[in-house]
Design a protein around this motif. Structure first.
Motif, mmCIF file in Angstrom:
data_model
loop_
_atom_site.group_PDB
_atom_site.id
_atom_site.type_symbol
_atom_site.label_atom_id
_atom_site.label_comp_id
_atom_site.label_asym_id
_atom_site.label_seq_id
_atom_site.Cartn_x
_atom_site.Cartn_y
_atom_site.Cartn_z
ATOM 1 N N THR A 133 0.850 -1.236 -0.001
ATOM 2 C CA THR A 133 -0.030 0.228 -0.057
ATOM 3 C C THR A 133 1.005 1.262 -0.106
ATOM 4 O O THR A 133 2.071 1.293 0.371
ATOM 5 N N THR A 134 0.307 2.245 -0.471
ATOM 6 C CA THR A 134 1.032 3.609 -0.384
ATOM 7 C C THR A 134 0.300 4.578 0.466
ATOM 8 O O THR A 134 -1.060 4.717 0.609
ATOM 9 N N SER A 177 5.142 8.328 -7.217
ATOM 10 C CA SER A 177 4.234 7.631 -8.119
ATOM 11 C C SER A 177 3.603 8.711 -9.355
ATOM 12 O O SER A 177 3.513 9.807 -8.923
ATOM 13 N N TYR A 219 0.255 8.409 -11.908
ATOM 14 C CA TYR A 219 -0.865 7.555 -12.084
ATOM 15 C C TYR A 219 -1.917 8.455 -12.814
ATOM 16 O O TYR A 219 -1.984 9.621 -12.550
ATOM 17 N N GLU A 257 -4.337 2.077 -2.796
ATOM 18 C CA GLU A 257 -3.724 1.019 -3.390
ATOM 19 C C GLU A 257 -3.681 -0.202 -2.136
ATOM 20 O O GLU A 257 -2.877 0.078 -1.186
ATOM 21 N N LEU A 316 -2.517 -4.092 -2.609
ATOM 22 C CA LEU A 316 -2.500 -5.428 -3.354
ATOM 23 C C LEU A 316 -1.703 -6.365 -2.670
ATOM 24 O O LEU A 316 -1.081 -5.958 -1.838
#
Length: 100
Positions: free
Chosen positions: A5-6, A36, A38, A78, A80
């Motif tokens: 995660t961020t 990042s 995006y 995020e 994942l």
């Protein structure tokens, strides 16, 4: 598994890491600064973030996700989950022993 995660800042990243460790939902959290790039709301964005790599067991994913969402400030964070296909057996055993 490794869950990533961020966050937008170190303070929030430390709150997430501390909570997950206190609840024994993970064995280790690594934090590192990243930049990042995006797509967000029809624009290309970039920001400095803190990336967290969370080592845990697959069966703990939903609990980890829930705890992250309680703390996280992003509208759509995020979160994942990646399988660990193989690794040093001693380290993998340590994760198993630490995560309750």
């Amino acid at each position: 598994v490794v869950i990533s995660t961020t966050t937008s800042n170190t303070k929030e990243a430390k709150r997430i890491a501390s909570s997950l460790l206190a609840l024994k939902l993970c064995a280790c959290v690594q934090m590192m600064p990243v930049e990042s790039y995006y797509h967000w709301k029809e624009k290309v964005e970039n920001s400095k973030e803190i990336l967290l790599l969370i080592k845990t067991k697959a069966e703990k994913y939903k609990e980890v996700e829930s705890e992250i969402l309680k703390i996280h400030s992003y509208e759509t964070p995020e979160i994942l989950c990646s399988d660990i296909i193989d690794g040093f057996s001693g380290y993998l055993q340590w994760i198993n022993e630490e995560v309750k």
